[in-house]
Design a protein around this motif. Structure first.
Motif, PDB file in Angstrom:
ATOM      1  N   ARG A 359       0.821  -1.204   0.000  1.00  0.00           N
ATOM      2  CA  ARG A 359       0.000   0.000   0.000  1.00  0.00           C
ATOM      3  C   ARG A 359       0.863   1.265   0.000  1.00  0.00           C
ATOM      4  NH1 ARG A 359      -5.386   1.402   2.388  1.00  0.00           N
ATOM      5  NH2 ARG A 359      -5.571  -0.810   2.791  1.00  0.00           N
ATOM      6  N   TRP A 362       2.392   1.698  -3.297  1.00  0.00           N
ATOM      7  CA  TRP A 362       1.332   2.097  -4.239  1.00  0.00           C
ATOM      8  C   TRP A 362       1.079   3.588  -4.146  1.00  0.00           C
ATOM      9  CZ3 TRP A 362      -3.428   4.402  -4.083  1.00  0.00           C
ATOM     10  CH2 TRP A 362      -4.267   4.222  -5.198  1.00  0.00           C
ATOM     11  N   VAL A 363       0.975   4.093  -2.911  1.00  0.00           N
ATOM     12  CA  VAL A 363       0.754   5.526  -2.716  1.00  0.00           C
ATOM     13  C   VAL A 363       1.919   6.328  -3.295  1.00  0.00           C
ATOM     14  CG1 VAL A 363       0.627   7.319  -0.937  1.00  0.00           C
ATOM     15  CG2 VAL A 363      -0.805   5.290  -0.746  1.00  0.00           C
ATOM     16  N   ASN A 365       3.517   5.471  -5.803  1.00  0.00           N
ATOM     17  CA  ASN A 365       3.542   5.176  -7.241  1.00  0.00           C
ATOM     18  C   ASN A 365       4.773   4.370  -7.664  1.00  0.00           C
ATOM     19  OD1 ASN A 365       2.301   5.127  -9.676  1.00  0.00           O
ATOM     20  ND2 ASN A 365       2.939   7.181 -10.330  1.00  0.00           N
ATOM     21  N   ALA A 370       5.235  -2.224  -5.245  1.00  0.00           N
ATOM     22  CA  ALA A 370       3.847  -2.430  -4.804  1.00  0.00           C
ATOM     23  C   ALA A 370       3.377  -3.811  -5.223  1.00  0.00           C
ATOM     24  CB  ALA A 370       2.943  -1.357  -5.388  1.00  0.00           C
ATOM     25  N   TRP A 399      -5.509  -3.023  -5.804  1.00  0.00           N
ATOM     26  CA  TRP A 399      -5.300  -1.631  -6.267  1.00  0.00           C
ATOM     27  C   TRP A 399      -6.611  -0.838  -6.152  1.00  0.00           C
ATOM     28  CZ3 TRP A 399      -0.996  -3.076  -5.378  1.00  0.00           C
ATOM     29  CH2 TRP A 399      -0.030  -3.600  -6.228  1.00  0.00           C
ATOM     30  N   GLU A 403      -7.145   2.485  -3.948  1.00  0.00           N
ATOM     31  CA  GLU A 403      -7.612   3.733  -4.549  1.00  0.00           C
ATOM     32  C   GLU A 403      -8.833   4.266  -3.799  1.00  0.00           C
ATOM     33  OE1 GLU A 403      -7.497   3.949  -8.706  1.00  0.00           O
ATOM     34  OE2 GLU A 403      -8.188   6.023  -8.704  1.00  0.00           O
ATOM     35  N   GLU A 406      -7.329   5.413  -0.340  1.00  0.00           N
ATOM     36  CA  GLU A 406      -6.247   6.407  -0.272  1.00  0.00           C
ATOM     37  C   GLU A 406      -6.360   7.500  -1.331  1.00  0.00           C
ATOM     38  OE1 GLU A 406      -4.576   5.904   2.293  1.00  0.00           O
ATOM     39  OE2 GLU A 406      -4.902   3.770   2.654  1.00  0.00           O
ATOM     40  N   ARG A 409      -3.472   7.225  -7.000  1.00  0.00           N
ATOM     41  CA  ARG A 409      -2.074   7.011  -6.627  1.00  0.00           C
ATOM     42  C   ARG A 409      -1.149   8.035  -7.271  1.00  0.00           C
ATOM     43  NH1 ARG A 409       0.485   3.629 -10.961  1.00  0.00           N
ATOM     44  NH2 ARG A 409      -1.364   2.765 -11.974  1.00  0.00           N
TER      45      ARG A 409
END
Ligand SMILES: C[S@@+](CC[C@H](N)C(=O)[O-])C[C@H]1O[C@@H](n2cnc3c(N)ncnc32)[C@H](O)[C@@H]1O
Length: 413
Positions: A359, A362-363, A365, A370, A399, A403, A406, A409
């Motif tokens: 996570r 992912w945040v 990018n 991720a 994902w 999204e 959060e 991304r």
């Protein structure tokens, strides 16, 4: 907020990541849960399906709402009852209708039996060798009680609903009434059964206590850990629970190889508690713990407590760092948690931490990392039997969930 619709967590369910978590985790039985259709809340024409008895209700103490007992006396091995609000019951009923009814008796040969264990009451013992991660028991909730009910409805009126819930079951309630009773706080026999046997779980949006009659016979060894010694194996619970929220089903799987004659034990407590927390929480069951961790040396207990506090502190700091938009700090903290988990045998927390790593990347990018951690987390879930295999759509679903929780991304940093 930490309120979560479990259905939005599919497919990898264990606790919502980077949020304070409950251990009793779940996974999704149905990739696409059926939509919710209110069946009961419209009081003008009461359709009682899928219930076999008309609901019996009591007002809340403030007179502003009501809780009712709903029963389906055919479902599962002995039927089941739920005590909750009409709205929540309608929610449960809508997806409950679409579930395949569990049949009586087990097609597979049982590898375990219930025996009397001196000083501990009944317990479950292996008859044959059971391999690590093997699923050995599948059980269905028989009595499910909304936690809100226990505080919002006056005790005497509440006991009436609880007794109805039990009496209306297919077996007239004998199965539930025969379960262990040990609570010194209970004023009523059904309350005692609940306090002694219920698991806490989420159903839809609500917190519930649920009694699983077969699982209830399993003894506890408080998630003891390996003491670093040659007796290592004796200190581990031999099994763990996997919840399937949508079907109110729970399965018990072996966390290690179990040999014939060995006691099958699970943890009664949320994992990761320190010795004093465990002693406090254990009062509910009225027995003195004699498991290897409880009876190990003060030095060993102190070392375990130290690691558990460290894990809890790191988790807390990681959550705060993440929420304060300090992702690199959150990564560093999460990395430190991972090697501590096996030392305390907290393997069910492993996939959650790996998902947290995913996570954070992912945040940021950083999709290569991720994806790597997402897959690792799913592989752990598959090994532990929460999912059958790791599939591409599960990563994509993760994902989507990130999204949702959060925001898009790569825009934060
Ligand atoms: C969920 S029930 C387990 C089944 C229970 N032994 C029975 O006969 O129905 C919980 C109760 O089992 C007993 N128990 C569970 N684990 C134990 C342990 N490690 N040592 C002693 N008693 C235990 C306690 O009386 C506890 O309140």
């Amino acid at each position: 907020g930490s309120t979560h619709n479990p259905k939005s967590q599919c497919p990898s369910s264990p606790p919502p990541s980077l949020k304070p978590h409950h251990l009793l985790s779940s996974f999704c039985l149905l990739p696409n849960p059926p939509s919710l259709v209110e069946t009961i809340s419209s009081s003008s024409h009461i359709d009682i399906s899928p219930w076999t008895h008309p609901p019996i209700c009591e007002l809340t103490n403030d007179r502003g709402g009501q809780y009712c007992t709903y029963t389906n006396s055919h479902h599962g091995h002995r039927g089941w009852s739920i005590v909750t609000t009409p709205t929540r019951a309608a929610d449960v009923a809508s997806w409950f209708l679409d579930l395949p009814l569990p049949v009586n008796g087990d097609s597979k040969k049982k590898k375990w039996e219930v025996v009397e264990i001196p000083g501990k009451g009944k317990g479950v013992v292996a008859r044959e060798r059971i391999e690590q991660w093997e699923e050995l028991i599948v059980d269905y909730a028989t009595l499910v009680v909304d936690v809100g009910f226990t505080v919002e409805v006056d005790a005497l009126r509440g006991y009436k609903l609880l007794h109805k819930a039990v009496e209306q079951m297919g077996d007239g309630g004998t199965g539930v009434m025969e379960l262990g009773k040990s609570s010194e706080y209970a004023q009523d026999v059904v309350e005692d059964v609940l306090r002694t046997n219920a698991f806490s779980t989420r159903v839809g949006e609500g917190d519930f206590m649920a009694v699983y009659p077969t699982v209830s016979v399993i003894l506890s060894s408080l998630n003891a850990r390996h003491v670093i010694s040659n007796k290592a194996d004796k200190n581990q619970n031999s099994a763990y629970t996997r919840f399937v929220q949508e079907s109110l089903q729970v399965s018990i799987a072996a966390s290690k190889t179990i040999l014939p004659g060995e006691e099958i034990t699970i943890s009664y407590l949320t994992l990761g508690k320190t010795s004093s927390e465990r002693a406090h929480l254990l009062k509910r069951w009225g027995f003195t713990c004699s498991c290897p961790l409880c009876t190990s040396s003060p030095e060993e207990i102190a070392a375990s407590d130290h690691r558990r506090k460290e894990i809890a502190k790191l988790q807390d700091h990681a959550i705060r760092a993440f929420q304060a938009n300090k992702p690199y700090q959150a990564l560093r903290l999460t990395r430190q948690i991972l090697p501590l988990l096996p030392k305390e045998e907290l393997f069910p927390l492993e996939s959650e931490q790996l998902e947290n790593m995913s996570r954070i990347y992912w945040v940021l990018n950083d999709m290569e990392n991720a994806e790597r951690y997402a897959k690792e987390s799913l592989e752990v879930l598959a090994r532990q039997g929460y999912i059958k295999s790791v599939e591409g759509w599960m990563v994509r679903r993760m994902w989507e969930r990130f999204e949702e929780e959060e925001g898009p991304r790569g825009v934060r940093y």
